[in-house]
Design a protein around this motif. Structure first.
Motif: not given
Length: 161
Positions: A24-30, A153-159
């Protein structure tokens, strides 16, 4: 016949959860990378010949704050006077015309930045906006933190948002 060891099941579930979270983190980063590329492409496609004005939407609020702080209240609702004041404060904004649609409380909200230069006021307002966003996110996450313990995950989602 022996019963399965519960600790083995828990460790498998934890490993599975970690893999899923990593995906999920990788997907969000992409997604963030794709969004950054799109923003860059859109920015280049819409760039004016004289160059972009940073914080073009902030210019209006900055102008309202200056007018209110100098007690030129009548200019707040006079389009011509409002535009003249805007261009006097930020000459690069001469091509931007903002209608007088905000209530008189809005200039008071921006009054603290009226005495600053445009660039400084924009930086201060941007930082305050980011801090406010972080406080809202934290206060929304805190009640459900036991169910969603992954702060990364919260931080990545916020970004992404």
């Amino acid at each position: 016949m022996s019963l399965p060891d519960a600790s083995v099941d828990r460790s498998r579930m934890a490993a599975s959860s970690k893999r899923r979270t990593r995906r999920h983190v990788m997907l969000v980063a992409l997604m963030i990378g794709a969004a950054a590329i799109m923003v860059g492409a859109i920015d280049r496609a819409t760039r004016r010949t004289e160059g972009p004005l940073r914080g073009a939407d902030f210019v209006h609020f900055y102008t309202l704050a200056h007018l209110a702080s100098t007690h030129r209240v009548s200019a707040l609702y006079d389009m011509k006077a409002l535009h003249e004041a805007q261009v006097a404060l930020v000459p690069e904004s001469k091509n931007f015309l903002y209608p007088a649609v905000y209530p008189p409380q809005i200039p008071l909200l921006f009054a603290p930045v009226a005495g600053m230069s445009y660039e400084t006021a924009l930086a201060v307002w941007t930082v305050l906006t980011i801090v406010g966003y972080a406080v809202i996110l934290w206060s929304a996450w805190k009640p459900v933190s036991a169910l969603l313990p992954n702060r990364g995950l919260l931080a990545v989602t916020a970004l992404v948002f």
